[in-house]
Design a protein around this motif. Structure first.
Motif, short mmCIF file in Angstrom:
data_model
loop_
_atom_site.label_atom_id
_atom_site.label_comp_id
_atom_site.label_asym_id
_atom_site.label_seq_id
_atom_site.Cartn_x
_atom_site.Cartn_y
_atom_site.Cartn_z
N VAL A 146 0.85 -1.19 0.00
CA VAL A 146 0.00 0.00 0.00
C VAL A 146 0.89 1.24 0.00
N SER A 147 0.48 2.25 -0.79
CA SER A 147 1.24 3.50 -0.86
C SER A 147 0.33 4.64 -0.46
N LEU A 148 0.84 5.55 0.34
CA LEU A 148 0.12 6.73 0.75
C LEU A 148 0.93 7.94 0.32
N LEU A 149 0.35 8.73 -0.58
CA LEU A 149 1.02 9.93 -1.04
C LEU A 149 0.27 11.12 -0.44
N LYS A 150 0.93 11.91 0.36
CA LYS A 150 0.31 13.07 1.00
C LYS A 150 0.67 14.31 0.18
N GLY A 151 -0.25 15.18 -0.01
CA GLY A 151 0.02 16.40 -0.76
C GLY A 151 -0.31 16.21 -2.23
N ASP A 152 0.04 17.18 -3.03
CA ASP A 152 -0.24 17.15 -4.47
C ASP A 152 0.62 16.10 -5.15
N VAL A 153 0.05 15.47 -6.18
CA VAL A 153 0.78 14.51 -7.00
C VAL A 153 0.80 15.05 -8.42
N THR A 154 1.97 15.14 -8.99
CA THR A 154 2.10 15.65 -10.36
C THR A 154 2.75 14.58 -11.22
N MET A 155 2.18 14.37 -12.41
CA MET A 155 2.74 13.42 -13.37
C MET A 155 3.09 14.20 -14.63
N GLU A 156 4.29 14.03 -15.14
CA GLU A 156 4.70 14.72 -16.35
C GLU A 156 4.29 13.95 -17.60
N LYS A 157 4.02 12.67 -17.48
CA LYS A 157 3.61 11.85 -18.61
C LYS A 157 2.39 11.05 -18.21
N LYS A 158 2.04 10.04 -18.96
CA LYS A 158 0.82 9.30 -18.72
C LYS A 158 0.91 8.39 -17.51
N LEU A 159 -0.23 8.04 -16.97
CA LEU A 159 -0.35 7.13 -15.84
C LEU A 159 -1.05 5.89 -16.35
N THR A 160 -0.41 4.74 -16.17
CA THR A 160 -1.00 3.48 -16.58
C THR A 160 -1.33 2.70 -15.33
N VAL A 161 -2.61 2.24 -15.27
CA VAL A 161 -3.06 1.49 -14.10
C VAL A 161 -3.41 0.08 -14.54
#
Length: 161
Positions: A146-161
Motif C-alpha cells: 500500500v502506498s500513501l502519497l500526501k500532498g499534491d501529486v504531479t505526473m509529467e507523462k501518462k499514468l498506466t493502471v
C-alpha cells in the motif's frame, strides 16, 4: 674457590660507569643483588631477562619486538604502520584522518551519520525509512504494498493502471 660477589659487583659498577668493556668469562652468570648504578652505556650481548623494569626517558627498540601479555600505554602512542591480527576494541571516540577501507562487512550498533554518501551496489534497508528532502529516482521505481502519497501529486507523462 668461593668468590666475593659483592666486591665484584662494586668493581663491575665502577667498570660500567667508566664505560669499560668486560671480557671476564666467569662473570657470564653474575648475579648482582642491590642497586648498582651505571652512568654510561650498558651493552648486553645475548638474551636478557628483566623483571619489573622501569625506563625513565625514551626506550628505543630496533628490530622485531614481541610483547607477551597486555601492553598498557598512558599518553599518546604513535605508529608509522600497525597490523593487528585479532579483534580490535576501541573504548572511546575514534577519528580517521584519511580514507578507511573495509575488506569485509561493517556492522554498526547505534546511530550512523553518513555525510555525502555514495553506495556502489544495492542498498537494502530493513525497517522504516524516513527521507527528509527530495528523492530522485533516475530510472524505474517499484513500490510493493500500500502506498500513501500526501500532498499534491504531479505526473509529467501518462499514468498506466
Amino acid at each position: 674457590m668461593k668468590r666475593n660477589t659483592s666486591c665484584w659487583a662494586a668493581l663491575l659498577g665502577v667498570m660500567i660507569a667508566a664505560n669499560a668493556a668486560l671480557a671476564i668469562p666467569w662473570l657470564a652468570d653474575l648475579e648482582v643483588v642491590g642497586g648498582p648504578m651505571s652512568r654510561g652505556n650498558l651493552l648486553v650481548a645475548g638474551d636478557t631477562t628483566l623483571n619489573n623494569t622501569s625506563v625513565n626517558g625514551t626506550l628505543k627498540v630496533t628490530g622485531a619486538t614481541t610483547l607477551g601479555g597486555t601492553l598498557g600505554v598512558t599518553g599518546k602512542a604513535t605508529f608509522a604502520e600497525a597490523e593487528i591480527n585479532g579483534p580490535l576494541t576501541v573504548k572511546g571516540a575514534a577519528t580517521f584522518e584519511e580514507n578507511a577501507a573495509m575488506k569485509k562487512d561493517l556492522s554498526v550498533a547505534g546511530r550512523s551519520n553518513l555525510h555525502d554518501t555514495s553506495v556502489d551496489g544495492t542498498l537494502t534497508v530493513t525497517g522504516d525509512s524516513a527521507l527528509h528532502g527530495d528523492v530522485v529516482a533516475d530510472k524505474k521505481l517499484t513500490v510493493g504494498g500500500v502506498s500513501l502519497l500526501k500532498g499534491d501529486v504531479t505526473m509529467e507523462k501518462k499514468l498506466t493502471v
